[in-house]
Design an enzyme around this catalytic site. Structure first.
Site, PDB file in Angstrom:
ATOM      1  N   SER A 149       0.907  -1.216   0.094  1.00 46.80           N
ATOM      2  CA  SER A 149      -0.015   0.030  -0.023  1.00 46.80           C
ATOM      3  C   SER A 149       1.043   1.204  -0.066  1.00 46.80           C
ATOM      4  CB  SER A 149      -0.861  -0.107   1.094  1.00 46.80           C
ATOM      5  OG  SER A 149      -1.512   1.160   1.295  1.00 46.80           O
TER       6      SER A 149
ATOM      7  N   LYS B 251      -1.081  -1.169  -4.450  1.00 45.25           N
ATOM      8  CA  LYS B 251      -2.128  -0.413  -4.139  1.00 45.25           C
ATOM      9  C   LYS B 251      -1.877   1.059  -3.979  1.00 45.25           C
ATOM     10  CE  LYS B 251      -4.473   0.024   0.428  1.00 45.25           C
ATOM     11  NZ  LYS B 251      -5.255  -0.790   1.234  1.00 45.25           N
TER      12      LYS B 251
ATOM     13  N   LYS C 196      -2.990   4.877  -2.701  1.00 48.38           N
ATOM     14  CA  LYS C 196      -3.793   5.562  -2.053  1.00 48.38           C
ATOM     15  C   LYS C 196      -4.364   6.784  -2.807  1.00 48.38           C
ATOM     16  CE  LYS C 196      -4.002   3.752   2.196  1.00 48.38           C
ATOM     17  NZ  LYS C 196      -5.127   3.385   2.571  1.00 48.38           N
TER      18      LYS C 196
ATOM     19  N   ASP D   7      -6.931   2.849  -3.292  1.00 49.62           N
ATOM     20  CA  ASP D   7      -7.701   2.678  -1.846  1.00 49.62           C
ATOM     21  C   ASP D   7      -8.126   4.431  -1.593  1.00 49.62           C
ATOM     22  OD1 ASP D   7      -8.752   2.608   0.583  1.00 49.62           O
ATOM     23  OD2 ASP D   7      -7.137   1.696   1.621  1.00 49.62           O
TER      24      ASP D   7
ATOM     25  N   ASP E 124     -13.579  -1.941   2.927  1.00 50.68           N
ATOM     26  CA  ASP E 124     -12.810  -1.897   4.066  1.00 50.68           C
ATOM     27  C   ASP E 124     -13.441  -1.067   5.371  1.00 50.68           C
ATOM     28  OD1 ASP E 124     -10.936  -1.325   6.172  1.00 50.68           O
ATOM     29  OD2 ASP E 124      -9.312  -0.401   4.988  1.00 50.68           O
TER      30      ASP E 124
ATOM     31  N   LYS F  20      -9.719  -6.966   8.219  1.00 50.28           N
ATOM     32  CA  LYS F  20      -8.419  -6.642   8.999  1.00 50.28           C
ATOM     33  C   LYS F  20      -9.142  -7.067  10.614  1.00 50.28           C
ATOM     34  CE  LYS F  20      -7.057  -2.348   6.686  1.00 50.28           C
ATOM     35  NZ  LYS F  20      -7.322  -0.868   6.804  1.00 50.28           N
TER      36      LYS F  20
ATOM     37  N   GLY G 220      -3.795  -4.009   6.059  1.00 49.47           N
ATOM     38  CA  GLY G 220      -2.806  -3.375   7.305  1.00 49.47           C
ATOM     39  C   GLY G 220      -3.011  -2.229   7.780  1.00 49.47           C
TER      40      GLY G 220
END
Ligand code: OSB
Ligand code: MG
Length: 368
Positions: free
Chosen positions: A135, A161, A163, A188, A238, A262, A290
């Site tokens: 990420s 991934k 952000k 994300d 998420d 998670k 994570g």
């Protein structure tokens, strides 16, 4: 099993590089560690609550308060035969999953150590090697982003991934796709968009992303349903999924096609497994998210990722991506193929470095 003592510690560690998301920029991490002394062994867990309530409602402070003032009184002096019973014992406390998840995970570690078994085997895991993705936080320029992606791919990671947030979305994705036409890529948004932004999000479709993670409101399943109807790209949830009931609603509504699990967000291994099993029965793939964890939380994420339906690479990575020196021995390492070999020792399979943890502790409280 009977818990003799719980030790709460708050440690602080600087990140190797600052991590920026749509909800803020982080340079240091404060983490609440839970050590549970159970019939002569110690089990370890980590609360993933942040310093502020910006990803989820909980914070380090609320987790400490709930653990000390509500969770410990429910557990103190109580006989139980397995960590699998803890989730139900804690049911009178509503929410506060990150506080519950930390102690529940510590008790699973303790039980596995007592039985001399690796935790992942006790959980029913099926995989000795887990696929890993990274990420990557929001970067000031596309050039910097490309350089970061280059080095993560060189390290072996299997999917990227990034952000995103409004104004930092189409351009970086287009830039990455041009440079890396074939990589497994996803984004994300951490709830940075509103349903009315759907035409804008639609512009991401030509880049064949694996998924768009949590584009809309952190607790808004209904709008994700509307958005998923308008997009070909799968939505992954998420923030929205904090219970198995929410997972069921999300699946029935077709609000997503993938779920990120998670441990902390859902409250531990028992609810994680419930969500995992439900998703598996509905052909919804899951992956392990994570929270910039220290080695303790990282080790738990590895154990969780061995369950059968964790078929997509998770945000579970080497210690060195975040920490100059981790608090476990050995540190988490990633193979050149972008996998982590699941450890074979008892419990989480990594040893907490107690001297280092003590040194890093800004606060400590022993509950007896
Ligand atoms: O949304 O997955 C998220 C970090 C902090 C808060 C939320 C998220 C994240 C990450 C980091 O994406 C994943 C990692 O630990 O590597
Ligand atoms: Mg996320």
């Amino acid at each position: 099993m009977n818990i003799e003592r719980i030790t709460l510690r708050e440690i602080r560690m600087p990140l190797v590089t600052p991590f920026e998301t749509s909800f803020g920029r982080l340079t240091d991490r404060r983490m609440l560690l839970v050590e549970a002394a159970v019939n002569g062994v110690s089990g370890w867990g980590e609360s993933v609550a942040g310093e502020g309530p910006f990803y989820a409602p909980e914070t380090v402070e609320t987790a400490w308060h709930i653990l000390r003032d509500f969770i410990w009184p429910l557990l103190k002096g109580r006989e139980f035969s397995s960590a699998s019973e803890i989730w139900d014992i804690l049911a009178p406390i509503r929410g506060h999953n990150m506080a519950k998840g930390a102690i529940e995970a510590a008790l699973w570690d303790a039980e596995a150590r007592q039985k001399g078994l690796p935790l992942w085997k006790l959980l029913g895991g099926v995989r000795e090697e887990i696929p890993c993705g990274v990420s990557i936080g929001i970067k000031p320029t596309v050039t910097e982003l490309i350089a970061t992606v280059e080095s993560e791919l060189a390290a072996g990671y299997q999917r990227i991934k990034i952000k995103i947030k409004p104004g930092k979305d189409i351009e970086p994705v287009a830039g990455l796709r041009e440079r890396f036409p074939r990589i497994r890529l996803m984004v994300d948004a951490n709830s940075a968009y509103r349903l009315e932004d759907w035409p804008h999000l639609k512009q991401l479709e030509p880049f064949y992303l694996m998924m768009i993670e949590q584009p809309l409101g952190w607790d808004d399943l209904f709008s994700h349903q509307e958005l998923q109807r308008k997009l070909e790209t799968p939505i992954c949830l998420d923030e929205c999924i904090h219970t198995v009931e929410h997972a069921r609603a999300a699946i029935e509504l077709c609000a997503c096609r993938i779920i990120n699990i998670k441990l902390g967000r859902v409250g531990g291994y028992v609810p994680s497994k419930q969500i995992h099993d439900l998703c598996q029965s509905r052909q919804i793939p899951v992956w392990c998210g994570g929270m910039l964890e220290s080695g303790i939380g990282r080790a738990h994420n590895i154990a969780l990722s061995t369950l059968e339906n964790f078929t997509l690479p998770g945000d579970v990575t080497a210690s060195r991506r975040y920490w100059t020196e981790d608090i476990i021995d050995p540190e988490v390492e990633v193979t050149p193929e972008g996998t982590i070999r699941v450890p074979s020792g008892p419990g989480i399979g990594y040893n907490p470095r107690i001297d280092r943890i003590e040194k890093l502790s800004a606060r400590k409280e022993i509950l007896t």
